[in-house]
Design a protein around this motif. Structure first.
Motif, PDB file in Angstrom:
ATOM      1  N   SER A 165      -0.344   1.966  13.191  1.00  0.00           N
ATOM      2  CA  SER A 165       0.556   0.896  12.749  1.00  0.00           C
ATOM      3  C   SER A 165       0.351   0.608  11.271  1.00  0.00           C
ATOM      4  O   SER A 165      -0.678   0.956  10.698  1.00  0.00           O
ATOM      5  CB  SER A 165       0.349  -0.374  13.576  1.00  0.00           C
ATOM      6  OG  SER A 165      -0.935  -0.904  13.367  1.00  0.00           O
ATOM      7  N   SER A 166       1.370  -0.045  10.690  1.00  0.00           N
ATOM      8  CA  SER A 166       1.274  -0.414   9.273  1.00  0.00           C
ATOM      9  C   SER A 166       1.987  -1.735   9.040  1.00  0.00           C
ATOM     10  O   SER A 166       2.943  -2.073   9.731  1.00  0.00           O
ATOM     11  CB  SER A 166       1.890   0.676   8.385  1.00  0.00           C
ATOM     12  OG  SER A 166       3.301   0.697   8.495  1.00  0.00           O
ATOM     13  N   LEU A 167       1.483  -2.467   8.060  1.00  0.00           N
ATOM     14  CA  LEU A 167       2.106  -3.724   7.656  1.00  0.00           C
ATOM     15  C   LEU A 167       1.896  -3.871   6.160  1.00  0.00           C
ATOM     16  O   LEU A 167       0.760  -3.838   5.680  1.00  0.00           O
ATOM     17  CB  LEU A 167       1.485  -4.919   8.392  1.00  0.00           C
ATOM     18  CG  LEU A 167       2.029  -6.295   8.025  1.00  0.00           C
ATOM     19  CD1 LEU A 167       3.513  -6.409   8.396  1.00  0.00           C
ATOM     20  CD2 LEU A 167       1.230  -7.377   8.728  1.00  0.00           C
ATOM     21  N   THR A 168       2.995  -4.000   5.427  1.00  0.00           N
ATOM     22  CA  THR A 168       2.887  -4.169   3.982  1.00  0.00           C
ATOM     23  C   THR A 168       3.469  -5.507   3.558  1.00  0.00           C
ATOM     24  O   THR A 168       4.338  -6.055   4.226  1.00  0.00           O
ATOM     25  CB  THR A 168       3.598  -3.032   3.222  1.00  0.00           C
ATOM     26  OG1 THR A 168       4.989  -3.030   3.531  1.00  0.00           O
ATOM     27  CG2 THR A 168       2.980  -1.687   3.570  1.00  0.00           C
ATOM     28  N   PHE A 169       2.960  -6.006   2.451  1.00  0.00           N
ATOM     29  CA  PHE A 169       3.360  -7.293   1.894  1.00  0.00           C
ATOM     30  C   PHE A 169       3.793  -7.075   0.451  1.00  0.00           C
ATOM     31  O   PHE A 169       3.064  -6.461  -0.314  1.00  0.00           O
ATOM     32  CB  PHE A 169       2.178  -8.278   1.867  1.00  0.00           C
ATOM     33  CG  PHE A 169       1.445  -8.421   3.156  1.00  0.00           C
ATOM     34  CD1 PHE A 169       1.688  -9.509   3.977  1.00  0.00           C
ATOM     35  CD2 PHE A 169       0.509  -7.483   3.550  1.00  0.00           C
ATOM     36  CE1 PHE A 169       1.002  -9.660   5.161  1.00  0.00           C
ATOM     37  CE2 PHE A 169      -0.173  -7.618   4.735  1.00  0.00           C
ATOM     38  CZ  PHE A 169       0.080  -8.710   5.551  1.00  0.00           C
ATOM     39  N   GLY A 170       4.939  -7.567   0.078  1.00  0.00           N
ATOM     40  CA  GLY A 170       5.358  -7.539  -1.316  1.00  0.00           C
ATOM     41  C   GLY A 170       5.355  -6.163  -1.936  1.00  0.00           C
ATOM     42  O   GLY A 170       4.859  -5.979  -3.039  1.00  0.00           O
ATOM     43  N   SER A 171       5.877  -5.190  -1.227  1.00  0.00           N
ATOM     44  CA  SER A 171       5.969  -3.840  -1.799  1.00  0.00           C
ATOM     45  C   SER A 171       7.214  -3.168  -1.242  1.00  0.00           C
ATOM     46  O   SER A 171       7.533  -3.309  -0.073  1.00  0.00           O
ATOM     47  CB  SER A 171       4.729  -3.012  -1.468  1.00  0.00           C
ATOM     48  OG  SER A 171       4.623  -2.792  -0.083  1.00  0.00           O
ATOM     49  N   ASP A 172       7.903  -2.471  -2.119  1.00  0.00           N
ATOM     50  CA  ASP A 172       9.078  -1.741  -1.671  1.00  0.00           C
ATOM     51  C   ASP A 172       8.826  -0.247  -1.866  1.00  0.00           C
ATOM     52  O   ASP A 172       7.692   0.174  -2.024  1.00  0.00           O
ATOM     53  CB  ASP A 172      10.334  -2.236  -2.391  1.00  0.00           C
ATOM     54  CG  ASP A 172      10.280  -2.032  -3.896  1.00  0.00           C
ATOM     55  OD1 ASP A 172       9.315  -1.412  -4.392  1.00  0.00           O
ATOM     56  OD2 ASP A 172      11.210  -2.488  -4.569  1.00  0.00           O
TER      57      ASP A 172
END
Length: 173
Positions: free
Chosen positions: A101-108
């Motif tokens: 799984s993955s979760l990113t914050f404030g990145s495109d």
């Protein structure tokens, strides 16, 4: 920045590795002084995934797939997204996925497109893994081309309504 999440995950019994990106924090001096921006972030998170996968105490499913999550904010976010892309490339050769799984914050996807990936390449890389993105209307990655074109430091955006956001969500109606 990730302390609260790392502590909470540890309390719940997960193995957590918090790392400095190459040539950041306590990892300074590891890169050539004239190294380009692209030299330190593309492989840092995936190298950590590889390291964690090799540890006996890190869970794997019956087929040998890793039960590893990647997460990050800003540069850590796009490095985490690139780790997903690299893991999918490895999966095509080995048949093993290390990232669950993955979760990113404030990145495109901007910096990954600079590496030569298309948004479609990136979205395809998520395969069956559970992934999420946290994006506020004035996220730091909105200091971008659209803001520059508008002669502003930042512009309000609704990530879900962007072409990238729609692609990440599977292009719902």
């Amino acid at each position: 920045m990730q302390d609260a999440q790392a502590i909470e995950m540890s309390k719940r019994g997960y193995v957590v590795l918090a790392l400095d990106q190459y040539d950041h924090g306590h990892s300074t001096g590891t890169m050539e002084k004239d190294s380009a921006f692209f030299s330190f972030w593309p492989h840092a998170i995936y190298d950590a995934v590889q390291y964690m996968y090799d540890q006996d105490y890190v869970l794997k499913d019956k087929d040998g797939n890793g039960i590893i999550a990647v997460s990050g904010h800003s540069m850590g976010g796009f490095s985490s997204t690139n780790a997903v892309v690299l893991d999918e490339m490895d999966f095509q050769e080995s048949g093993i996925r290390k990232i669950y799984s993955s979760l990113t914050f404030g990145s495109d996807y901007w910096w990954l497109t600079v590496l030569g990936y298309t948004p479609e390449d990136i979205n395809h890389s998520y395969g069956p893994i559970t992934s999420g993105k946290i994006a506020a209307q004035y996220d730091e990655f909105f200091f971008d081309r659209d803001a520059e074109i508008a002669s502003q430091s930042v512009v309000k955006k609704d990530y879900v309504d962007t072409e990238e956001g729609q692609g990440f969500l599977g292009n719902p109606e």
